[in-house]
Scaffold this active site. Structure first.
Site, PDB file in Angstrom:
ATOM      1  N   THR A  33       0.841  -1.203   0.000  1.00  0.00           N
ATOM      2  CA  THR A  33       0.000   0.000   0.000  1.00  0.00           C
ATOM      3  C   THR A  33       0.869   1.244   0.000  1.00  0.00           C
ATOM      4  O   THR A  33       1.873   1.295   0.711  1.00  0.00           O
ATOM      5  CB  THR A  33      -0.838   0.037   1.290  1.00  0.00           C
ATOM      6  OG1 THR A  33      -1.607  -1.141   1.343  1.00  0.00           O
ATOM      7  CG2 THR A  33      -1.721   1.265   1.359  1.00  0.00           C
ATOM      8  N   ARG A  63     -13.014  -8.573  -1.041  1.00  0.00           N
ATOM      9  CA  ARG A  63     -12.135  -8.526   0.141  1.00  0.00           C
ATOM     10  C   ARG A  63     -11.601  -7.106   0.371  1.00  0.00           C
ATOM     11  O   ARG A  63     -11.135  -6.442  -0.552  1.00  0.00           O
ATOM     12  CB  ARG A  63     -10.972  -9.504  -0.061  1.00  0.00           C
ATOM     13  CG  ARG A  63      -9.938  -9.526   1.088  1.00  0.00           C
ATOM     14  CD  ARG A  63      -8.749  -8.660   0.776  1.00  0.00           C
ATOM     15  NE  ARG A  63      -7.713  -8.732   1.811  1.00  0.00           N
ATOM     16  CZ  ARG A  63      -6.710  -7.867   1.908  1.00  0.00           C
ATOM     17  NH1 ARG A  63      -6.608  -6.875   1.048  1.00  0.00           N
ATOM     18  NH2 ARG A  63      -5.822  -7.976   2.858  1.00  0.00           N
ATOM     19  N   GLY A 115      -8.876  -4.817   2.717  1.00  0.00           N
ATOM     20  CA  GLY A 115      -7.744  -4.880   3.633  1.00  0.00           C
ATOM     21  C   GLY A 115      -7.822  -3.750   4.649  1.00  0.00           C
ATOM     22  O   GLY A 115      -8.888  -3.173   4.895  1.00  0.00           O
ATOM     23  N   GLY A 172       1.248  -3.779   4.523  1.00  0.00           N
ATOM     24  CA  GLY A 172       1.537  -5.171   4.886  1.00  0.00           C
ATOM     25  C   GLY A 172       0.276  -5.993   4.766  1.00  0.00           C
ATOM     26  O   GLY A 172      -0.603  -5.696   3.954  1.00  0.00           O
ATOM     27  N   GLY A 219      -3.157  -6.816   5.540  1.00  0.00           N
ATOM     28  CA  GLY A 219      -4.265  -6.088   6.150  1.00  0.00           C
ATOM     29  C   GLY A 219      -4.928  -6.855   7.282  1.00  0.00           C
ATOM     30  O   GLY A 219      -5.280  -6.271   8.315  1.00  0.00           O
TER      31      GLY A 219
HETATM   32  N1  GLY Z   1      -2.327  -3.641   3.285  1.00  0.00           N
HETATM   33  C1  GLY Z   1      -3.081  -3.826   2.122  1.00  0.00           C
HETATM   34  C2  GLY Z   1      -4.017  -4.930   2.182  1.00  0.00           C
HETATM   35  O1  GLY Z   1      -3.891  -5.836   2.986  1.00  0.00           O
HETATM   36  O2  GLY Z   1      -4.924  -4.940   1.370  1.00  0.00           O
END
Ligand code: GLY
Length: 326
Positions: free
Chosen positions: A150, A178, A180, A202, A204
Site C-alpha cells: 500500500t 475482500r 484490507g 503489509g 491487512g
Molecule cells: N495492506 C493492504 C491490504 O492488505 O490490502
C-alpha cells in the site's frame, strides 16, 4: 516547519512533487492527494492504482482512504473498479457528515455522479502477472497471496495540519469483495493534528488486529517519539499474535508527529520509505526488520535505487501454456 513521510520507494516521485508545493504553502490535504495520485497513475507499481494487480476474477478492485487531523474528517472507498484516482474520491467523501465510506457499486455510482475520471485500471502487464501466477500455482502450488504494498502518506503543513492517506489494490488474487486495512480508519491510517499521524502497509488482516495506526498515534500521545511509537506498535502486535496464531503477516508502519519528527518500523527486511521535511530533501531510507525492539534505518544506496526502478520496469515474459495443465 512542514514534512511528509510515505511507505515504499514508490512514493518518491509523488512526495518530491508535493513537498515542493508544501514548501510554497499548500495544505497537507492537497499535498497528500498530489503525492498519492502520482503513485496511482504510474503503471509499473503493481500494488496501487493503474497497473495494480487484480483479484481472483482478474478485476482490479481498489481501496483508498483520507483523514484530516484538524477536524477528523474521514473518507474512504473500498473495492472500487475503473476509476483513475481512488484517493481523490476518498478525499471528496470526507467533506460530508455521513456516508463517508462507500464500497463497490455504491462508490462507483458516487464517483460517476461527481465526475471523477473513469479509466480501465487493468493493464496488459497486470494480465501477464495474473497469468504467470496461475501458471506458478499450477506448477508449484504457491499460495496466491503475495505482494501487498500500500502507498500510505502522511503530510504536515506550515499551518500544523496533519493528514494521512492510503491507496492500494490490496492482495493479489484476493477474493472479490475482500477489503484490507488500507481503507479502514485506525488500521491503515490515522491523523490527529494535536499529536501526530501514522499509516501502515503489509498484511491487512494482521494490521487490523492491532488497529495499528491508531495505536501509534495513541503511543505518541503518551509521550513516545514517532520512532519509539512505531517500534512499540509493531513489537506489541507481533507479541500478541505470535503465540495465538504462530505466523504473523508483514507489518510495516511510518509516522510523523506534529513537530515533523518521524519514525518507521517493520517486521520484514528492507522496508523502503520516503521522507521530506523543511530540513531534508526527499530521501529514500531502508528500514530493517525489528530486532531487540528496534529497527535500523539507513539511506538507500545509489545501487539499490537504480536496481529498484530497473526491476519494476523490466520486460515481463508470459510463462508457458496454462492449457497443458487441464
Ligand atoms: N495492506 C493492504 C491490504 O492488505 O490490502
Amino acid at each position: 516547519m512542514w514534512g511528509m513521510i510515505g511507505t515504499w520507494r514508490m512514493s518518491l516521485e509523488g512526495i518530491t512533487k508535493a513537498s515542493l508545493q508544501l514548501n510554497q504553502g499548500i495544505s497537507s490535504a492537497d499535498a497528500v492527494e498530489i503525492a498519492i495520485k502520482k503513485v496511482e497513475d504510474f503503471p509499473f507499481f503493481k500494488s496501487v492504482g493503474y497497473g495494480g494487480l487484480p483479484n481472483e476474477l482478474m478485476e482490479v478492485e481498489l481501496d483508498a482512504a483520507f483523514m484530516d487531523g484538524d477536524n477528523f474528517d474521514i473518507g474512504a472507498v473500498g473495492g472500487i473498479t475503473d476509476f483513475a484516482n481512488p484517493i481523490a474520491i476518498a478525499r471528496s467523501l470526507s467533506q460530508y457528515p455521513v456516508n463517508n465510506f462507500l464500497t463497490g457499486v455504491g462508490a462507483e455510482r458516487y464517483a460517476s455522479q461527481m465526475g471523477f475520471e473513469r479509466k480501465t485500471m487493468l493493464t496488459e502487464r497486470a494480465k501477464i502477472h495474473y497469468h504467470n501466477r496461475l501458471f506458478d500455482d499450477k506448477q508449484q502450488e504457491l499460495k496466491p497471496y503475495i505482494g501487498h504494498d500500500t502507498v500510505g502518506v502522511v503530510g504536515l503543513d506550515q499551518a500544523g495540519k496533519l493528514v494521512a492517506g492510503t491507496s492500494s489494490s490490496g492482495l493479489f488474487m484476493k477474493k472479490k469483495g475482500r477489503l484490507g486495512d488500507s481503507p479502514i480508519i485506525g488500521s491503515g491510517l490515522y491523523a490527529d493534528s494535536e499529536i501526530g499521524a501514522a499509516t501502515a502497509t503489509g498484511l491487512g488482516e494482521d494490521l487490523m488486529k492491532g488497529v495499528i495506526s491508531y495505536e501509534i498515534v495513541r503511543l505518541m500521545e503518551s509521550g513516545l517519539s514517532p520512532q519509539a511509537a512505531c517500534e512499540t506498535a509493531v513489537n506489541k502486535t507481533m507479541q500478541k499474535l505470535t503465540p495465538k496464531r504462530q505466523k504473523v503477516g508483514d507489518l510495516s508502519v511510518v509516522a510523523m508527529d506534529k513537530s515533523g519528527n518521524w519514525g518507521a518500523a517493520t517486521n520484514i527486511d528492507n522496508f523502503s520509505i520516503v521522507v521530506a521535511t523543511s530540513n531534508l530533501s526527499p530521501t529514500v531510507f531502508l528500514v530493517n526488520k525489528i530486532n531487540g525492539g528496534h529497527c535500523q534505518i539507513e539511506p538507500a544506496s545509489a545501487e539499490w535505487l537504480d536496481e529498484y526502478m530497473k526491476s519494476r520496469t523490466a520486460p515481463l515474459e508470459r510463462k508457458g501454456n496454462l492449457n497443458e495443465f487441464n
